[in-house]
Design an enzyme around this catalytic site. Structure first.
Site, short mmCIF file in Angstrom:
data_model
loop_
_atom_site.label_atom_id
_atom_site.label_comp_id
_atom_site.label_asym_id
_atom_site.label_seq_id
_atom_site.Cartn_x
_atom_site.Cartn_y
_atom_site.Cartn_z
N GLU A 247 15.06 -32.05 -80.82
CA GLU A 247 16.34 -31.37 -81.03
C GLU A 247 16.12 -30.17 -81.92
OE1 GLU A 247 19.16 -35.36 -80.96
OE2 GLU A 247 19.08 -34.12 -82.74
N LYS A 249 16.34 -28.09 -85.01
CA LYS A 249 16.64 -28.37 -86.42
C LYS A 249 17.43 -27.19 -86.93
CE LYS A 249 14.63 -30.08 -90.74
NZ LYS A 249 15.55 -29.49 -91.68
N ARG A 254 24.04 -30.85 -93.88
CA ARG A 254 24.36 -32.05 -93.11
C ARG A 254 25.72 -32.59 -93.52
NH1 ARG A 254 19.99 -36.66 -92.33
NH2 ARG A 254 21.15 -38.18 -91.12
N ARG A 269 25.80 -34.07 -97.58
CA ARG A 269 24.56 -34.85 -97.57
C ARG A 269 24.49 -35.77 -98.78
NH1 ARG A 269 19.67 -34.89 -99.51
NH2 ARG A 269 17.81 -35.12 -98.22
N PHE A 339 24.67 -34.48 -84.03
CA PHE A 339 23.43 -35.08 -83.52
C PHE A 339 23.39 -36.60 -83.55
CE2 PHE A 339 22.36 -33.51 -87.89
CZ PHE A 339 22.19 -34.74 -88.52
N ARG A 414 13.51 -42.55 -95.31
CA ARG A 414 12.74 -41.42 -94.82
C ARG A 414 11.51 -41.99 -94.13
NH1 ARG A 414 12.83 -36.09 -95.97
NH2 ARG A 414 14.05 -36.20 -97.87
P1 ATP Z 1 15.50 -30.16 -95.40
O1 ATP Z 1 15.48 -29.57 -96.79
O2 ATP Z 1 14.36 -29.77 -94.55
O3 ATP Z 1 16.83 -30.05 -94.72
P2 ATP Z 1 16.12 -32.85 -96.13
O4 ATP Z 1 15.40 -33.59 -97.20
O5 ATP Z 1 17.51 -32.41 -96.41
O6 ATP Z 1 15.21 -31.66 -95.66
P3 ATP Z 1 14.99 -34.12 -93.92
O7 ATP Z 1 15.05 -35.56 -93.65
O8 ATP Z 1 13.72 -33.63 -94.47
O9 ATP Z 1 16.19 -33.75 -94.86
O10 ATP Z 1 15.29 -33.29 -92.61
C1 ATP Z 1 16.36 -33.67 -91.85
C2 ATP Z 1 17.52 -32.76 -92.14
O11 ATP Z 1 17.57 -31.73 -91.18
C3 ATP Z 1 18.82 -33.51 -91.99
O12 ATP Z 1 19.21 -34.08 -93.20
C4 ATP Z 1 19.77 -32.46 -91.51
O13 ATP Z 1 20.43 -31.87 -92.60
C5 ATP Z 1 18.91 -31.39 -90.87
N1 ATP Z 1 19.06 -31.28 -89.41
C6 ATP Z 1 19.23 -30.14 -88.72
N2 ATP Z 1 19.29 -30.37 -87.41
C7 ATP Z 1 19.15 -31.70 -87.22
C8 ATP Z 1 19.11 -32.54 -86.08
N3 ATP Z 1 19.23 -32.07 -84.84
N4 ATP Z 1 18.95 -33.87 -86.30
C9 ATP Z 1 18.81 -34.37 -87.54
N5 ATP Z 1 18.84 -33.62 -88.64
C10 ATP Z 1 18.99 -32.30 -88.51
#
Ligand code: ATP
Length: 559
Positions: A247, A249, A254, A269, A339, A414
């Site tokens: 998918e 990103k 979030r 988030r 998503f 995670r």
């Molecule tokens: P980052 O700083 O890279 O967003 P993170 O620690 O907030 O990292 P990660 O688990 O590393 O979170 O990466 C997943 C994040 O990516 C999700 O929390 C979401 O905010 C974002 N995201 C964007 N597109 C998608 C998708 N299609 N599916 C899931 N998560 C997605």
């Protein structure tokens, strides 16, 4: 139960740094609490009144608090302010003022925990005209009946400055030990509901059995499932067993959306309630989500000209805003890319495989102008996935997510069921633990910041570098203002800072270095952004840095 007993608990928690002892104190206290109080006591112990995701907040600042204490004690406001300058601690100064109070009023009633909590609720709910005055009166009434020790902790709760060293992990262990239930089950129930009050009650009244039956609920946020890194599309595909859902990103924020009839609540988030700041998204949800009750997740993206994505900071500028919301809807239009779906009309879906969840999601969403389904490609072909990846980058997205088709939703975890693929060495989110005063023209500003990663083994923050570049003068002024109240020690031009503020840092390289106890040092670290959406517990870990170091070395070898 008297509030004095809770104050005594705070005092004992402050006196020891031993986690085992703290856990025992909290656990003994929970055992003593009535069923009714159990719903609120865990939050009070954590130094809060409501869970973070609750929309209510007290809205009382230092000034109003001092006024209330002055009203209750007869000590002039100016005197309390001066005392704060001496003690450096409003809680202490409130205690001093209460010691000076001449006599207890004739009608004085001892403070109970229930009364304190009920008053806090009234304070939080006071709104509109005259609300400041009402808040003041409620507060003054509490302080009128408070002893010095009680007053100290009331003040710290009101201002959110309690420092008893009780965090979520400790609360989980204390609940488990108080009611003789399994810590894993407490953790699981908490990940599903984010509600310690509820979890503590279930633990007490229904034991392990009740805890294992806890389900997700509309109106209580679930801890988000997170992803690990993959070096490239091929590695992700192999890790997923040869076939995966890729998918886009999206680079935004979030959100978790809870819909119950015509009521919509949106959590960030960090599970803060951001509903009010994005009313147009609420409307879009009501239009696009066809189920009566549902919990869906997605990435909220700010879009610019021609629908091009803008950096995630833009979305954060929309959150928690109380004024000029209409203007911001125009200035920073948002688009929600859904998503996942975790609940539909009475049915929890976290144990349903991802591929089926996606089908359910497609079934309940009719996409609109502001709501889309995250673009997805299910494939077992590396080239196809690679093309999709390149296109995502060309369109200005962050990269791709790869998701295991048969994976269940793991709240708060995670793991390797979700992998993220991004082109470069990614930035780190680190917490500021120290700083240096500037020189010359900038002598009144903090200039260079010692940043740290989290070490889950020791539970400590370990430094990995000093960030001095990337800041504008305005940034520095803002950081100085933000960090000053968090200074715990000063030595010459160096200050030690309570780990609270998280920043995103970019760098040229990770080096192995004996300079810091972490064993790593960032080469040319540079400030990118303030990460208000992350708490200190969520900064990158030392293991993550070790992992990135490995990636870096692997890429170097390829070049
Ligand atoms: P980052 O700083 O890279 O967003 P993170 O620690 O907030 O990292 P990660 O688990 O590393 O979170 O990466 C997943 C994040 O990516 C999700 O929390 C979401 O905010 C974002 N995201 C964007 N597109 C998608 C998708 N299609 N599916 C899931 N998560 C997605």
């Amino acid at each position: 139960m008297k509030y004095a007993e809770l104050a005594d608990l705070y005092r004992r928690l402050e006196k020891t740094t031993l986690k085992t002892l703290k856990t025992r104190f909290v656990s003994d206290f929970l055992k003593k609490a009535s069923d009714e109080l159990l719903e609120i006591i865990p939050y009070l112990i954590l130094g809060k009144v409501f869970p973070d995701w609750d929309e209510r907040e007290l809205g009382v600042g230092e000034k109003l608090l001092i006024k209330a204490v002055s009203m209750a004690t007869g000590v002039p406001e100016r005197e309390i302010e001066n005392s704060v300058r001496d003690t450096g601690d409003l809680g202490e100064s409130v205690a001093l003022a209460l010691k000076k109070k001449r006599q207890k009023s004739f009608f004085s009633q001892p403070l109970t925990i229930k009364r304190v909590y009920d008053t806090f609720v009234k304070i939080a709910e006071a709104s509109g005209q005259g609300s400041q005055d009402r808040k003041l009166k409620y507060l003054a009434n509490l302080f009128m009946d408070a002893g010095p020790e009680e007053g100290k902790y009331l003040a710290r709760t009101v201002l959110g400055t309690m420092r008893t060293g009780v965090a979520e992990g400790l609360m989980r262990d204390a609940i488990a030990s108080a009611f003789g239930v399994k810590a894993e089950l407490v953790e699981r129930a908490y990940m599903l509901t984010s509600d310690f009050g509820y979890v503590a009650r279930v633990a007490k009244l229904e034991g392990n059995d009740g805890l294992s039956k806890v389900r997700i609920q509309v109106g209580k946020p679930i801890r988000p499932m997170l992803a690990q890194n993959a070096a490239n599309v091929k590695e992700a595909l192999t890790e997923m067993g040869g076939k995966a859902a890729f998918e886009i990103k999206y680079d935004g924020a979030r959100v978790q959306v809870h819909k119950d009839g015509d009521r919509v609540v949106i959590y960030s988030r960090r599970l803060e309630n951001v509903t009010k700041s994005i009313p147009e998204v609420v409307d879009a949800v009501l239009e696009s989500v066809k189920a009566e009750k549902a919990i869906v997740e997605g990435e909220l993206v700010a879009v610019g000209d021609g629908g091009k994505p803008r950096p995630f900071q833009y979305v954060l500028r929309r959150f928690r805003r109380k004024y000029n919301i209409e203007e911001m809807i125009e200035k920073i239009p948002l688009e929600l890319n859904l998503f996942d779906v975790l609940y539909v009309d009475g049915e929890g879906l976290i144990d349903t495989p991802f591929s089926e969840r996606r089908e359910r999601l497609e079934g309940i969403i009719s996409p609109g102008e502001r709501i889309r389904l995250a673009e997805q490609l299910v494939t077992d072909n590396v080239d196809e996935a690679e093309t999709f990846y390149q296109r995502a980058l060309e369109l200005g997205h962050e990269g791709l997510m790869a998701k295991r088709l048969d994976s269940v939703y793991e709240p708060g975890n995670r793991g390797k069921k979700w992998l993220k693929i991004k082109p470069t060495m990614e930035d780190l989110d680190l917490v500021i633990i120290g700083a240096e005063w500037g020189e010359g023209r900038r002598a009144h500003l903090l200039g260079s910041f010692l940043v740290a990663a989290f070490d889950p083994h020791s539970g400590e923050f370990v430094p990995v570098g000093k960030v001095g570049s990337g800041f504008t003068d305005e940034d520095l002024a803002e950081f100085t203002k933000m960090l000053k109240p968090l200074i715990v020690r000063e030595e010459g031009k160096y200050v030690e800072i309570e780990p609270k503020v998280v920043i995103q840092v970019t760098y040229q390289e990770i080096q192995k270095s004996p300079k810091y106890e972490s064993g790593f040092a960032l080469r040319f670290p540079r400030y990118v952004a303030l990460r208000e959406d992350k708490s200190p517990e969520e900064v990158d870990t030392i293991e993550r840095i070790a992992q990135l170091y490995e990636f870096q070395e692997r890429f170097k070898a390829k070049r």
